[in-house]
Design a protein around this motif. Sequence first.
Motif, PDB file in Angstrom:
ATOM      1  N   UNK A 129      13.137  -4.800  -1.724  1.00 46.29           N
ATOM      2  CA  UNK A 129      11.758  -4.787  -1.368  1.00 46.29           C
ATOM      3  C   UNK A 129      11.064  -5.714  -0.650  1.00 46.29           C
ATOM      4  N   UNK A 130      10.330  -5.795   0.376  1.00 45.43           N
ATOM      5  CA  UNK A 130      10.523  -7.175   1.027  1.00 45.43           C
ATOM      6  C   UNK A 130       8.127  -6.692   1.420  1.00 45.43           C
ATOM      7  N   UNK A 131       8.572  -8.382   1.084  1.00 47.65           N
ATOM      8  CA  UNK A 131       5.953  -7.780   1.046  1.00 47.65           C
ATOM      9  C   UNK A 131       6.158  -9.204   2.149  1.00 47.65           C
ATOM     10  N   UNK A 132       4.942  -9.058   3.130  1.00 46.26           N
ATOM     11  CA  UNK A 132       4.182 -10.145   3.782  1.00 46.26           C
ATOM     12  C   UNK A 132       2.927  -9.804   3.276  1.00 46.26           C
TER      13      UNK A 132
ATOM     14  N   UNK B 274       1.208  -5.657   2.181  1.00 51.63           N
ATOM     15  CA  UNK B 274       1.296  -6.400   2.802  1.00 51.63           C
ATOM     16  C   UNK B 274       0.034  -7.468   1.648  1.00 51.63           C
ATOM     17  N   UNK B 275       0.101  -8.492   1.832  1.00 53.21           N
ATOM     18  CA  UNK B 275      -0.963  -9.216   1.246  1.00 53.21           C
ATOM     19  C   UNK B 275      -1.594 -10.773   2.108  1.00 53.21           C
TER      20      UNK B 275
ATOM     21  N   UNK C 219      -8.850  -4.509   8.040  1.00 58.26           N
ATOM     22  CA  UNK C 219      -7.437  -4.249   9.773  1.00 58.26           C
ATOM     23  C   UNK C 219      -7.156  -3.114   8.600  1.00 58.26           C
ATOM     24  N   UNK C 220      -6.505  -3.669   7.293  1.00 59.98           N
ATOM     25  CA  UNK C 220      -5.105  -2.409   7.181  1.00 59.98           C
ATOM     26  C   UNK C 220      -5.915  -0.918   6.252  1.00 59.98           C
TER      27      UNK C 220
ATOM     28  N   UNK D  96      -1.531 -11.507  -2.968  1.00 60.93           N
ATOM     29  CA  UNK D  96      -1.694 -13.167  -2.660  1.00 60.93           C
ATOM     30  C   UNK D  96      -0.529 -14.174  -2.869  1.00 60.93           C
ATOM     31  N   UNK D  97      -0.850 -14.943  -1.695  1.00 59.96           N
ATOM     32  CA  UNK D  97       0.210 -16.286  -1.372  1.00 59.96           C
ATOM     33  C   UNK D  97      -0.235 -17.108  -0.337  1.00 59.96           C
TER      34      UNK D  97
END
Length: 436
Positions: free
Chosen positions: A236-239, A273-274, A298-299, A306-307
């Motif tokens: 798992x990858x989160x952008x 995405x976050x 946008x999405x 969030x980060x």
Amino acid sequence: MLLVYSKKITPRLTYTFKHFFTRILNIQVSFTTKVEDFIAHEGLKLTYGKQPLGSEIFIKSTDLLFEQGINDLDIKMGEWDGVECFFKTRQDASVPFDIFAASFYLLSRYEEYLPHRKDQFERYPAEESLAFKYQFLHKPLIDIWAYKFKSIIEDKYPTYTLSDRKFKFISTIDVDIAYSFKHKGVVRTIAGYLKDLSKFKLIDVWYRTMVIFGFSEDPFDTFEELITYQKKYGIKTIFFFSVGDYTTYDKNTSSRNSYYQSLIKSVADYSEVGLHPSYFSSKDEAMLQKEKLRLESIVNRPIEKSRQHYLRLDLPETYQHLINLEVKEDYTMGYAAHYGFRASTCTPFYFYDLEYEIQTPLKIFPFAVMDGTLKDYLKLPNKQSFEVIIELANQVKKVNGTFITLFHNETLSNRNRWRRWKKIYIDMFKKLTTVA
């Protein structure tokens, strides 16, 4: 199910026990203040108080879980079978320290509410923490305590079957600067040329020109590769995308740029995405809200992750703002200058607001290591950086926790200071892959 007896049930107590037993050990827990109900219970049971009621598991309590507010606590470190501990009690309890008060102290980030010196970016520095001072920052100490406690339960109740959770790995990518050369606008592009020329970086001038005119790929545009690795290795990858206004600390492509918007949309088609809130948003709810709405527009979907940029986290204010804006998950919990476990756990947990004495709905996902920590702050060579990552992952594997890394899209550019870091990222995936 585990039944816990205590003379008083407080929000701090239920919060800590549920994290310790339910989220780490997969044991459902309930509470009672009635002695007769406790004695009648035939399953797992534990007394948390000043003395046991019978032969059940007994933990002698200190006052922390029954207090309110912040007090200056006198903490003295000790050992429990070779593992660091504090809030020592007496030897005739099942554990020689108040394991739950110690867990709450670390998990709630109690020490971050106490007076401390901030670093140059107004962050709580690792050096101020108990974990750094007593050299257990690299350990998910609460999870280690929980797994040792699991052995006590198994010895006491040998017929009770405990189920194990599974190790998880989440790769997170912060997009501080989506493109190195492209889509910067005329003014910033000219400024970039002048800067390169003033430093006689003629190769960069040539490379910039090749990218701008479409003869070469932008080195920071590594998004397709990152998504490919996610698919290939099943990780798992989160952008986290920044969409804040331009400042000294926020230098991404404008959120109004159609190419940048298309990039965000295309990544969101394949990965979660976050929001990566801008530098000054940590204390500004209105700014945070503006950026959240930008990314949502946008999405075309709610943003729930969030980060904070620069990992600027001001407790409890930053988290209160995120909660007000209905953000459900935050990934800021970690240090910039040191790797390890800021909250001493590798298990996602809910933020406990010490100001209001409540468990909040905001779930915290603590990361263990950041690329910039190893390369820029600690200046470790590549081989040692990879070894640190794998050793931290192994610590998490021992307790079947969740291992979270923080990289940037530019790290895979393989240029300048990030030379050969693409190999580190790929090798990390190969080592920790979830694909059979």
